[in-house]
Scaffold this motif. Structure first.
Motif, PDB file in Angstrom:
ATOM      1  N   SER A  55       2.867   4.648   2.157  1.00 23.46           N
ATOM      2  CA  SER A  55       2.831   5.866   1.844  1.00 23.46           C
ATOM      3  C   SER A  55       3.693   7.054   2.540  1.00 23.46           C
ATOM      4  O   SER A  55       4.278   7.759   2.121  1.00 23.46           O
ATOM      5  CB  SER A  55       1.569   6.442   1.551  1.00 23.46           C
ATOM      6  OG  SER A  55       0.734   5.717   0.506  1.00 23.46           O
ATOM      7  N   ARG A  56       3.515   6.698   4.010  1.00 23.41           N
ATOM      8  CA  ARG A  56       4.155   7.682   4.823  1.00 23.41           C
ATOM      9  C   ARG A  56       5.819   7.519   4.605  1.00 23.41           C
ATOM     10  O   ARG A  56       6.626   8.429   4.712  1.00 23.41           O
ATOM     11  CB  ARG A  56       3.788   7.394   6.176  1.00 23.41           C
ATOM     12  CG  ARG A  56       2.549   7.876   6.548  1.00 23.41           C
ATOM     13  CD  ARG A  56       2.063   7.548   8.201  1.00 23.41           C
ATOM     14  NE  ARG A  56       0.760   7.834   8.617  1.00 23.41           N
ATOM     15  CZ  ARG A  56       0.419   7.980   9.818  1.00 23.41           C
ATOM     16  NH1 ARG A  56       1.243   7.501  10.912  1.00 23.41           N
ATOM     17  NH2 ARG A  56      -0.915   8.036  10.027  1.00 23.41           N
ATOM     18  N   VAL A  98      -2.093  10.445   5.360  1.00 22.05           N
ATOM     19  CA  VAL A  98      -1.869  10.486   4.224  1.00 22.05           C
ATOM     20  C   VAL A  98      -2.664  10.090   3.028  1.00 22.05           C
ATOM     21  O   VAL A  98      -2.782  10.432   1.897  1.00 22.05           O
ATOM     22  CB  VAL A  98      -0.297   9.950   3.755  1.00 22.05           C
ATOM     23  CG1 VAL A  98       0.068  10.063   2.280  1.00 22.05           C
ATOM     24  CG2 VAL A  98       0.613  10.486   5.021  1.00 22.05           C
ATOM     25  N   THR A  99      -3.217   8.744   3.219  1.00 22.54           N
ATOM     26  CA  THR A  99      -4.401   8.185   2.360  1.00 22.54           C
ATOM     27  C   THR A  99      -5.743   8.096   2.821  1.00 22.54           C
ATOM     28  O   THR A  99      -5.736   8.134   4.234  1.00 22.54           O
ATOM     29  CB  THR A  99      -3.761   6.900   1.881  1.00 22.54           C
ATOM     30  OG1 THR A  99      -3.607   6.066   2.966  1.00 22.54           O
ATOM     31  CG2 THR A  99      -2.471   7.070   1.364  1.00 22.54           C
ATOM     32  N   PRO A 100      -6.567   7.982   2.056  1.00 20.94           N
ATOM     33  CA  PRO A 100      -7.938   7.860   2.621  1.00 20.94           C
ATOM     34  C   PRO A 100      -8.070   6.465   3.297  1.00 20.94           C
ATOM     35  O   PRO A 100      -8.820   6.173   4.207  1.00 20.94           O
ATOM     36  CB  PRO A 100      -8.841   7.765   1.484  1.00 20.94           C
ATOM     37  CG  PRO A 100      -8.002   8.451   0.525  1.00 20.94           C
ATOM     38  CD  PRO A 100      -6.679   8.378   0.776  1.00 20.94           C
ATOM     39  N   GLU A 101      -7.457   5.339   2.915  1.00 25.78           N
ATOM     40  CA  GLU A 101      -7.237   4.005   3.420  1.00 25.78           C
ATOM     41  C   GLU A 101      -6.600   4.212   4.897  1.00 25.78           C
ATOM     42  O   GLU A 101      -7.259   3.338   5.750  1.00 25.78           O
ATOM     43  CB  GLU A 101      -6.218   3.271   2.362  1.00 25.78           C
ATOM     44  CG  GLU A 101      -6.897   2.669   1.110  1.00 25.78           C
ATOM     45  CD  GLU A 101      -6.820   3.869   0.217  1.00 25.78           C
ATOM     46  OE1 GLU A 101      -7.215   3.640  -1.083  1.00 25.78           O
ATOM     47  OE2 GLU A 101      -6.153   4.957   0.517  1.00 25.78           O
ATOM     48  N   TYR A 160      -7.172   6.545   6.952  1.00 21.34           N
ATOM     49  CA  TYR A 160      -8.422   7.131   7.764  1.00 21.34           C
ATOM     50  C   TYR A 160      -9.348   6.034   7.997  1.00 21.34           C
ATOM     51  O   TYR A 160      -9.788   5.921   9.056  1.00 21.34           O
ATOM     52  CB  TYR A 160      -8.832   8.279   6.973  1.00 21.34           C
ATOM     53  CG  TYR A 160      -9.989   8.814   8.102  1.00 21.34           C
ATOM     54  CD1 TYR A 160      -9.546   9.654   9.088  1.00 21.34           C
ATOM     55  CD2 TYR A 160     -11.233   8.630   7.603  1.00 21.34           C
ATOM     56  CE1 TYR A 160     -10.439  10.173   9.831  1.00 21.34           C
ATOM     57  CE2 TYR A 160     -12.402   9.277   8.503  1.00 21.34           C
ATOM     58  CZ  TYR A 160     -11.862  10.190   9.468  1.00 21.34           C
ATOM     59  OH  TYR A 160     -12.818  10.730  10.417  1.00 21.34           O
ATOM     60  N   ARG A 177      -5.099  -1.607   3.619  1.00 14.34           N
ATOM     61  CA  ARG A 177      -5.218  -0.306   4.045  1.00 14.34           C
ATOM     62  C   ARG A 177      -4.131   0.069   4.908  1.00 14.34           C
ATOM     63  O   ARG A 177      -3.638   1.209   4.878  1.00 14.34           O
ATOM     64  CB  ARG A 177      -6.536  -0.158   5.087  1.00 14.34           C
ATOM     65  CG  ARG A 177      -7.767  -0.244   4.282  1.00 14.34           C
ATOM     66  CD  ARG A 177      -9.152  -0.310   4.936  1.00 14.34           C
ATOM     67  NE  ARG A 177     -10.309  -0.483   4.181  1.00 14.34           N
ATOM     68  CZ  ARG A 177     -11.407  -1.219   4.522  1.00 14.34           C
ATOM     69  NH1 ARG A 177     -11.201  -1.854   5.576  1.00 14.34           N
ATOM     70  NH2 ARG A 177     -12.463  -1.266   3.849  1.00 14.34           N
ATOM     71  N   ARG A 234      -3.070  -3.710  -2.308  1.00 17.08           N
ATOM     72  CA  ARG A 234      -4.299  -3.809  -1.813  1.00 17.08           C
ATOM     73  C   ARG A 234      -5.198  -5.158  -2.382  1.00 17.08           C
ATOM     74  O   ARG A 234      -5.796  -5.635  -1.684  1.00 17.08           O
ATOM     75  CB  ARG A 234      -5.340  -2.707  -1.930  1.00 17.08           C
ATOM     76  CG  ARG A 234      -4.640  -1.393  -1.252  1.00 17.08           C
ATOM     77  CD  ARG A 234      -5.682   0.012  -1.176  1.00 17.08           C
ATOM     78  NE  ARG A 234      -5.717   0.329  -2.410  1.00 17.08           N
ATOM     79  CZ  ARG A 234      -4.938   1.338  -3.048  1.00 17.08           C
ATOM     80  NH1 ARG A 234      -4.106   1.839  -2.019  1.00 17.08           N
ATOM     81  NH2 ARG A 234      -4.958   1.881  -4.295  1.00 17.08           N
ATOM     82  N   LEU A 264       0.644   0.438  -4.979  1.00 17.96           N
ATOM     83  CA  LEU A 264      -0.219   0.248  -4.001  1.00 17.96           C
ATOM     84  C   LEU A 264      -1.411  -0.258  -4.299  1.00 17.96           C
ATOM     85  O   LEU A 264      -1.946  -1.194  -3.562  1.00 17.96           O
ATOM     86  CB  LEU A 264      -0.399   1.460  -3.368  1.00 17.96           C
ATOM     87  CG  LEU A 264       0.870   2.268  -2.594  1.00 17.96           C
ATOM     88  CD1 LEU A 264       0.439   3.587  -2.158  1.00 17.96           C
ATOM     89  CD2 LEU A 264       1.272   1.395  -1.426  1.00 17.96           C
ATOM     90  N   THR A 298      -1.041   0.388   2.866  1.00 20.07           N
ATOM     91  CA  THR A 298      -1.389   1.567   1.862  1.00 20.07           C
ATOM     92  C   THR A 298      -0.613   2.908   2.847  1.00 20.07           C
ATOM     93  O   THR A 298       0.157   3.621   2.263  1.00 20.07           O
ATOM     94  CB  THR A 298      -2.546   1.710   1.037  1.00 20.07           C
ATOM     95  OG1 THR A 298      -2.858   0.726   0.522  1.00 20.07           O
ATOM     96  CG2 THR A 298      -2.645   3.229   0.508  1.00 20.07           C
ATOM     97  N   GLU A 299      -1.141   3.012   4.086  1.00 14.93           N
ATOM     98  CA  GLU A 299      -0.975   4.245   4.803  1.00 14.93           C
ATOM     99  C   GLU A 299       0.379   4.266   5.172  1.00 14.93           C
ATOM    100  O   GLU A 299       1.337   5.411   5.169  1.00 14.93           O
ATOM    101  CB  GLU A 299      -1.662   4.128   5.877  1.00 14.93           C
ATOM    102  CG  GLU A 299      -1.703   5.425   6.876  1.00 14.93           C
ATOM    103  CD  GLU A 299      -1.893   6.823   6.261  1.00 14.93           C
ATOM    104  OE1 GLU A 299      -1.457   7.860   6.899  1.00 14.93           O
ATOM    105  OE2 GLU A 299      -2.785   6.666   5.499  1.00 14.93           O
TER     106      GLU A 299
END
Length: 468
Positions: free
Chosen positions: A255-256, A415-418, A420, A248, A239, A235, A251-252
């Motif tokens: 990850s999901r 799942v990730t800060p990215e 959000y 971003r 990025r 990941l 990444t999200e």
């Protein structure tokens, strides 16, 4: 100074010994008189009911909308067909990657545990792979002796069953004598002999498939090692390569997908293990031959939802029927149905949760499509692919809701800060677009000069992309 080109044309025509036309007495176009018309129509035009926007403009906008979306669908269909064509050409290389990813979702927590206790990444990966291979080899070594000994018993009982069927055929109501039965058997043998060449070709094809499977397995193990060892670095590389905005989102959503795929595989493994233990215990109590082998087959079949359970249960019932008769087969059938009810109504909802449930119709269509296109491997990969695809669709739907302003970033789990950050940017863009639209509406209501300026019509690419 003349405003027309007749003198120049007259000189050009004279040079070619051609006489040019003479100018008319009254310049301008004079169409022929329309029968029944007058120089000046009397009275005003008939009243019209179209007092709003001209209907042809509305109809034209509708046709432009339909045409734009039709072209988009055609482009998407062509892109999907091209992707499918490429996938068929490189399927031999894609299959090990898919299998390695699925196995990696199961073994990644073990490797992560090794890292947490201080082991290097390479050592943790090697130890995990060796432990997995040892468990697999132990299972195979434990099943081979029972298969070798009990298969002879099953074969002998199957021969006795064929003899009983032959005796039943010879009696009422069929009343076929031995000569007729032998004739039918000889016909069957002759039919098999005539197709011996096809059988040999099938055997050769099977040997080729075995060789291809061994190569695929070797590639899968190599890729699995690198996925487990270097997986956490993927990941950040995405990025760095794609940039902030796309990185971003990727990444999200990746990850999901990874979490959904891993949860699905691990849950199916737990559910399949429970089915195998319950059905295997029942078969052992009934003393059905190959009970452990049938339990392992039930475990493996559980990874192909619905279809795998039916096939594995059918094989268990068939073995019980051949070896112990109709009563035992009915008991095994009842046991299989009971275990399937427990799985569907208790284990699946409790372990997977509502968020990972898919409609049984979608599962059946996915399994049917995967098995039709890619055989057993396709049936195995169909449901994990459908699960990850659904995750992608849900993420796109969330982004549409954020862009439309229907929901806010604080209302969604991430799942990730990215993820959000990307959602917050989408919410800000929706707010800015809504404020710009309100400003434009206010300016149009006040009749400002800027609102009266006609908007420039887009080019073909902009129109195709919906900028109209």
């Amino acid at each position: 100074m003349p405003t027309h080109d007749l003198p120049h044309e007259a000189r050009a025509a004279a040079s070619l010994d051609v006489q040019a036309e003479e100018p008319a007495a009254e310049p301008g176009h004079r169409p022929p008189t329309v029968p029944g018309s007058h120089r000046r129509p009397d009275g005003p035009p008939a009243p019209t009911t179209n007092v709003g926007v001209d209907r042809i403009r509305v109809i034209g906008d509708g046709f432009r909308f339909v045409t734009a979306w039709s072209l988009r669908l055609i482009i998407v269909a062509v892109a999907l067909w091209l992707l499918w064509w490429i996938l068929e050409k490189v399927w031999f290389g894609v299959l090990p990657i898919l299998l390695a990813l699925i196995v990696a979702t199961v073994l990644a927590p073990v490797v992560a545990l090794g890292r947490r206790i201080g082991l290097p990444s390479s050592l943790a990966t090697v130890l995990t792979l060796l432990l997995s291979l040892a468990v697999l080899a132990g299972v195979v070594a434990g099943l081979v002796p029972s298969i070798a000994t009990q298969s002879r018993e099953i074969f002998q009982q199957a021969r006795e069953g064929v003899g009983q069927v032959r005796s039943w055929i010879s009696g009422p109501p069929l009343n076929l004598d031995d000569a007729q039965v032998d004739e039918y058997l000889n016909s069957g043998v002759s039919w098999i002999q005539e197709r011996s060449s096809e059988t040999a070709g099938a055997v050769a094809s099977g040997l080729g498939a075995v060789g291809s499977a061994l190569v695929t397995l070797a590639l899968m193990l190599v890729l699995l090692f690198f996925f487990l060892k270097d997986g956490p670095q993927f990941l950040p590389w995405v990025r760095r390569t794609t940039g902030r905005t796309v990185g971003r989102h990727l990444t999200e959503v990746l990850s999901r997908m990874w979490g959904t795929l891993g949860g699905f595989i691990r849950t199916q493994a737990i559910v399949s293990a429970a089915d195998a233990v319950l059905i295997g215990a029942g078969l052992l109590i009934l003393q059905v031959p190959l009970a452990l082998t049938l339990a392992v087959l039930t475990f493996l079949g559980g990874f192909i939802p619905i279809v795998g359970a039916v096939v594995a249960g059918g094989i268990a019932v068939l073995v019980a029927l051949v070896t112990q008769g109709l009563t035992s087969a009915l008991i095994v059938l009842g046991l299989v149905l009971l275990v399937q009810q427990i799985e569907g109504n208790v284990l699946q909802p409790m372990l997977q949760g509502r968020s990972m449930q898919m409609h049984p119709g979608i599962v059946l269509l996915a399994v049917a499509g995967g098995s039709t296109l890619f055989g057993i491997i396709g049936a195995f990969l169909a449901v994990p692919f459908a699960a990850t695809f659904v995750v992608g669709l849900r993420y796109l739907s969330e982004q549409v809701d954020l862009r439309s302003g229907d929901i806010g970033a604080a209302e969604l789990p991430f799942v990730t800060p990215e993820g959000y950050v990307a959602a917050a940017q989408a919410e800000y863009a929706a707010t800015a677009a809504r404020e710009a639209e309100q400003t434009a509406m206010a300016a149009a209501a006040q009749g400002t000069v800027a609102s009266a300026v006609p908007r420039e019509r887009p080019g073909f690419v902009g129109w195709l992309l919906g900028r109209h």
